[in-house]
Design an enzyme around this catalytic site. Structure first.
Site, short mmCIF file in Angstrom:
data_model
loop_
_atom_site.label_atom_id
_atom_site.label_comp_id
_atom_site.label_asym_id
_atom_site.label_seq_id
_atom_site.Cartn_x
_atom_site.Cartn_y
_atom_site.Cartn_z
N GLY A 214 0.80 -1.22 0.00
CA GLY A 214 0.00 0.00 0.00
C GLY A 214 0.83 1.26 0.00
O GLY A 214 0.53 2.21 -0.73
N THR A 506 -4.98 -0.67 1.45
CA THR A 506 -4.66 -0.69 0.02
C THR A 506 -3.66 -1.78 -0.33
O THR A 506 -3.59 -2.19 -1.49
CB THR A 506 -4.10 0.67 -0.43
OG1 THR A 506 -2.99 1.02 0.40
CG2 THR A 506 -5.17 1.75 -0.30
N CYS A 507 -2.89 -2.25 0.66
CA CYS A 507 -1.95 -3.33 0.39
C CYS A 507 -2.68 -4.57 -0.12
O CYS A 507 -2.14 -5.34 -0.92
CB CYS A 507 -1.17 -3.71 1.65
SG CYS A 507 -0.31 -2.33 2.44
N PHE A 508 -3.90 -4.77 0.38
CA PHE A 508 -4.64 -5.99 0.06
C PHE A 508 -5.97 -5.70 -0.62
O PHE A 508 -6.84 -6.58 -0.68
CB PHE A 508 -4.89 -6.78 1.36
CG PHE A 508 -3.65 -6.97 2.18
CD1 PHE A 508 -2.66 -7.85 1.77
CD2 PHE A 508 -3.45 -6.26 3.35
CE1 PHE A 508 -1.51 -8.02 2.53
CE2 PHE A 508 -2.31 -6.42 4.12
CZ PHE A 508 -1.32 -7.30 3.69
#
Length: 539
Positions: A214, A506-508
């Protein structure tokens, strides 16, 4: 193409996947015919390469203002349909895609091609490979290089008795983003040890966020926003086309253009979409400038000899290109009517400067017989000569990162789609169809009111608001090159109703919601989070 076993698509699919289409044949343990040993597939591939080359060779382009669209034959290629390139082909390149190959062992095929063995591989004929297949191969190539650098870092740390990170870690301050990024990238490239090939991790100074993808997305987003800002001066924008190009009068050092090239390369290398406005011909120019690859070459090589044309200028500056076409089609006396000489009139911060297009150009009038030469020289000056000082470091930065064999499989329009993603209208129903749910504690989480309200709010929002919601959840407001169905959004439950805001990871690609009791409350809290959140935490 036909396989040796028969003529049906099912049998070809079975041959590609190295299994028999019927159980009876499998019971006899017959050895399937491998496609790399099948003379019929070899012959068909060579014939198709001739057709592809003929389709790709010097076909007049469509008139200005008419945008060609790549047709799609597969759901993963839906983004190609909306790329909006003006094509110089009688048939769209996606017509040559063989999407059955998406189900074959692409990695094994790529490795056979890299080994330069006498065996047949479809990587020799990359026009068969869909955008999905090429991205799969490139991700494998990038992952392989990242893992190699991580192993080297591990063993170096043991042998040298010091800690060596397996990642490329850039520590940047938000208020000095360009300067810190440039310094970090320059130090890594200057080390000469290909540390740039490691997986990228970003640390924002003074923040506690741990980068699982993210923060990297946000770094790309913020850096692109600042570098491509018209007030930054690196690029100039055209009001008609909405595209930008290198500023020939830029006062910034060449290192900043080198950083932009590295930025594009890192985005591809780390599978991150960038919202940049370079015209399509810029990607063709970039691939044409690639250093000579000592690795294997496709039979129909993606390397092209780029020569900028009036069609390319029309992509960036359509009004100027329209004027040149009017000059070429003028029926009267060009010399008496226009009184042009072989000079380019360039606007340098408010003052008009004349640049000769050839030796003695200021004394050579443009006539009916030499007006085509004048237009060609003018286009060459604007798109090539005038920006050579800016393009060279940009190119060097890009190929410092992207130098693998997988890159040679791509065409310029596919590279653009890989870098920019697709700006097609958001298909929220497709995003909803592939969404996954976590911790809702019900067999049908899609029937939970908060979930239904979210999708209704997302679907009925204005297009620009949809982009902001998508960016809040995924870190990018664009759809990946493989289409909306390749983007999986996860909706997670944080618990019962409360007054707290939704949380995006947002990373995932995860949006965490509470079980809000009213539609109005969900929409208000979600939209407040979307418009006010940037960085690790809420402002």
């Amino acid at each position: 193409m036909n396989c040796a076993a028969g003529n049906t698509p099912a049998e070809l699919h079975a041959a590609i996947n190295r299994r028999s289409p019927n159980k009876k044949a499998a019971a006899k343990k017959e050895t399937p015919i491998m496609y790399e040993e099948d003379w019929q597939i070899r012959a068909a591939a060579r014939m198709m390469s001739l057709l592809f080359t003929a389709n790709d060779a010097n076909v007049p382009r469509q008139p200005d203002g008419v945008l060609g669209a790549l047709k799609t034959v597969h759901r993963f290629d839906s983004a190609v349909k909306h790329s909006g390139h003006r094509q110089g082909n009688m048939l769209p390149i996606s017509s040559f895609y063989n999407t059955l190959l998406d189900y074959s062992d692409l990695v094994a095929d790529f490795e056979i091609w890299e080994s330069r063995s006498a065996k047949f591989s479809f990587c020799q004929y990359p026009f068969f490979l869909s955008i999905w297949a090429k991205i799969h191969i490139m991700e494998h190539d990038a992952r392989r290089q990242m893992e190699g650098k991580a192993r080297e870092a591990f063993f170096n740390s043991i042998l040298n008795h010091r800690a060596v990170s397996q990642y490329l870690v850039l520590k940047v301050r938000r208020d000095c983003l360009v300067e810190d990024s440039l310094r970090g990238v320059s130090e890594v490239v200057g080390s000469g040890q290909e540390e740039i090939k490691k997986g990228l991790r970003i640390e924002f100074v003074g923040e506690e966020g741990i980068d699982a993808g993210g923060l990297r997305k946000e770094w790309f987003l913020l850096l692109v926003r600042e570098v491509f800002d018209p007030h930054h001066g690196l690029f100039v924008y055209d009001d008609d086309s909405k595209y930008c190009y290198f500023n020939p009068n830029c006062f910034e050092s060449s290192e900043q253009f080198f950083l932009v090239g590295v930025l594009l390369g890192l985005a591809i290398y780390n599978s991150t979409i960038l919202d940049i406005d370079l015209p399509p011909f810029a990607f063709k120019k970039l691939l044409a400038a690639a250093p000579q690859n000592t690795g294997p070459q496709p039979v129909t090589s993606a390397r092209i000899n780029f020569k900028c044309t009036l069609d390319d200028l029309a992509e960036f500056r359509p009004a100027l290109a329209k004027g040149f076409r009017a000059l070429l089609e003028f029926d009267g006396d060009v010399a008496e009517t226009f009184c042009y000489d072989f000079v380019a009139q360039v606007d340098r911060y408010g003052s008009i400067v004349e640049a000769p297009l050839c030796a003695g150009g200021e004394k050579r009038p443009v006539t009916n017989s030499n007006r085509r030469e004048f237009v060609d020289l003018y286009v060459h000056y604007l798109l090539d000569t005038a920006v050579a000082r800016q393009f060279e470091p940009f190119k060097r930065g890009f190929f410092t990162v992207c130098g693998g064999n997988a890159l040679s499989l791509f065409r310029p329009e596919e590279i653009e789609l890989l870098v920019r993603g697709s700006d097609e209208p958001l298909d929220v129903l497709s995003l909803k169809a592939v969404a996954i749910y976590d911790n809702w504690k019900t067999p049908k989480p899609e029937s939970v009111p908060a979930v239904q309200w979210f999708w209704h709010f997302f679907e009925t929002a204005a297009p620009q608001e949809q982009r902001k919601i998508l960016s809040f959840i995924t870190g990018s407001d664009r759809i990946p090159a493989m289409g909306a169905t390749s983007l999986t959004i996860k909706l997670a439950c944080l618990g019962d109703d409360c007054s707290r805001y939704p949380i995006a990871r947002t990373c995932f690609n995860t949006l965490a919601l509470y079980r809000y009791t009213t539609r109005e409350k969900l929409q208000r809290l979600l939209w407040d989070a979307v418009v006010n959140s940037e960085g690790f935490g809420l402002k």
